[in-house]
Write a protein that holds these residues in place. Sequence first.
Motif, PDB file in Angstrom:
ATOM      1  N   SER A  77       0.667  -0.992   0.357  1.00 21.92           N
ATOM      2  CA  SER A  77       0.216  -0.048   0.062  1.00 21.92           C
ATOM      3  C   SER A  77       0.692   1.468  -0.224  1.00 21.92           C
ATOM      4  CB  SER A  77      -0.952   0.133   0.993  1.00 21.92           C
ATOM      5  OG  SER A  77      -0.120  -0.181   1.876  1.00 21.92           O
ATOM      6  N   GLN A 119     -18.361  11.704  -0.455  1.00 21.65           N
ATOM      7  CA  GLN A 119     -17.765  10.412   0.143  1.00 21.65           C
ATOM      8  C   GLN A 119     -18.453  10.169   1.473  1.00 21.65           C
ATOM      9  OE1 GLN A 119     -13.256  10.421  -0.122  1.00 21.65           O
ATOM     10  NE2 GLN A 119     -13.738  10.185  -2.746  1.00 21.65           N
ATOM     11  N   GLY A 160     -21.322   7.323   2.036  1.00 24.35           N
ATOM     12  CA  GLY A 160     -20.887   6.153   3.247  1.00 24.35           C
ATOM     13  C   GLY A 160     -22.168   6.066   3.827  1.00 24.35           C
ATOM     14  N   ASP A 199     -23.944   2.898   5.293  1.00 26.12           N
ATOM     15  CA  ASP A 199     -23.719   2.426   6.787  1.00 26.12           C
ATOM     16  C   ASP A 199     -24.686   3.107   7.512  1.00 26.12           C
ATOM     17  OD1 ASP A 199     -23.118   1.280   8.909  1.00 26.12           O
ATOM     18  OD2 ASP A 199     -22.627   3.565   9.964  1.00 26.12           O
ATOM     19  N   THR A 232     -20.079  -2.022   3.706  1.00 21.73           N
ATOM     20  CA  THR A 232     -18.325  -2.671   2.972  1.00 21.73           C
ATOM     21  C   THR A 232     -17.626  -1.663   2.561  1.00 21.73           C
ATOM     22  OG1 THR A 232     -18.847  -5.064   3.512  1.00 21.73           O
ATOM     23  CG2 THR A 232     -16.373  -4.437   2.499  1.00 21.73           C
ATOM     24  N   ASP A 292     -18.025   2.267   4.608  1.00 20.65           N
ATOM     25  CA  ASP A 292     -17.413   2.306   6.268  1.00 20.65           C
ATOM     26  C   ASP A 292     -15.724   3.239   5.185  1.00 20.65           C
ATOM     27  OD1 ASP A 292     -18.954   1.470   7.938  1.00 20.65           O
ATOM     28  OD2 ASP A 292     -18.299   0.030   7.988  1.00 20.65           O
ATOM     29  N   PRO A 293     -15.370   2.205   4.546  1.00 22.16           N
ATOM     30  CA  PRO A 293     -14.188   3.229   4.157  1.00 22.16           C
ATOM     31  C   PRO A 293     -14.056   4.745   3.385  1.00 22.16           C
ATOM     32  CG  PRO A 293     -13.894   1.352   3.345  1.00 22.16           C
ATOM     33  CD  PRO A 293     -15.238   1.385   3.815  1.00 22.16           C
ATOM     34  N   ASP A 337     -14.966   7.263   6.586  1.00 26.86           N
ATOM     35  CA  ASP A 337     -13.488   7.511   7.960  1.00 26.86           C
ATOM     36  C   ASP A 337     -12.728   7.067   7.378  1.00 26.86           C
ATOM     37  OD1 ASP A 337     -16.362   6.176   9.040  1.00 26.86           O
ATOM     38  OD2 ASP A 337     -15.722   4.207   9.286  1.00 26.86           O
ATOM     39  N   THR A 338     -11.842   7.182   6.177  1.00 22.20           N
ATOM     40  CA  THR A 338     -10.662   7.509   5.623  1.00 22.20           C
ATOM     41  C   THR A 338     -10.847   8.647   3.779  1.00 22.20           C
ATOM     42  OG1 THR A 338     -11.107   5.354   3.949  1.00 22.20           O
ATOM     43  CG2 THR A 338      -9.959   5.423   6.238  1.00 22.20           C
ATOM     44  N   SER A 339     -11.540   7.810   3.420  1.00 25.38           N
ATOM     45  CA  SER A 339     -11.199   8.645   1.468  1.00 25.38           C
ATOM     46  C   SER A 339     -11.905   9.959   1.815  1.00 25.38           C
ATOM     47  CB  SER A 339     -11.684   7.989   0.703  1.00 25.38           C
ATOM     48  OG  SER A 339     -11.672   6.395   0.525  1.00 25.38           O
TER      49      SER A 339
END
Length: 145
Positions: free
Chosen positions: A8, A53, A57, A61, A94, A97-98, A101-103
């Motif tokens: 990564s 995003q 997300g 959820d 699934t 969540d990313p 939480d992240t992108s």
Amino acid sequence: IKISTDASLREMILPGLLVMLSPILTGTFFGVEAVCGLLVGSLTSGVQLAISQANTGGAWDNAKKYVEKGYVFVDGVVQPKGSAVHKAAVVGDTVGDPLKDTSGPALNILMKLMAIISLVFADYFVSVKCGKGIFNISSGLGIKC
């Protein structure tokens, strides 16, 4: 874990270079005004993507939670856990969540990094043909050299 972490990190080299080199190359070749345009475009599109995003997300959820509480009916029948609807909601969660939480939050770092690099190199950009860049793009800023 080490293998996936190394892979990564290797995959993030090119996107990282793109973020760091874009303002430097734009300012060097096209001048101060082009860097301003780059930052405005990056900020505008980055904010839109981050909000989109995060909302997407969160919606995926919440859709899974909605199905799990038994609020979804198909032809008058409640769709329980394990049903096709629930499995689809789990897949959506699934992916969601990313996103939330992240992108989305990672775009904040991207925008800040581009702005800081542009500020650090601002004096250099002005020094390249009085802020006009190597290609000598005329500027309406009236910078005096």
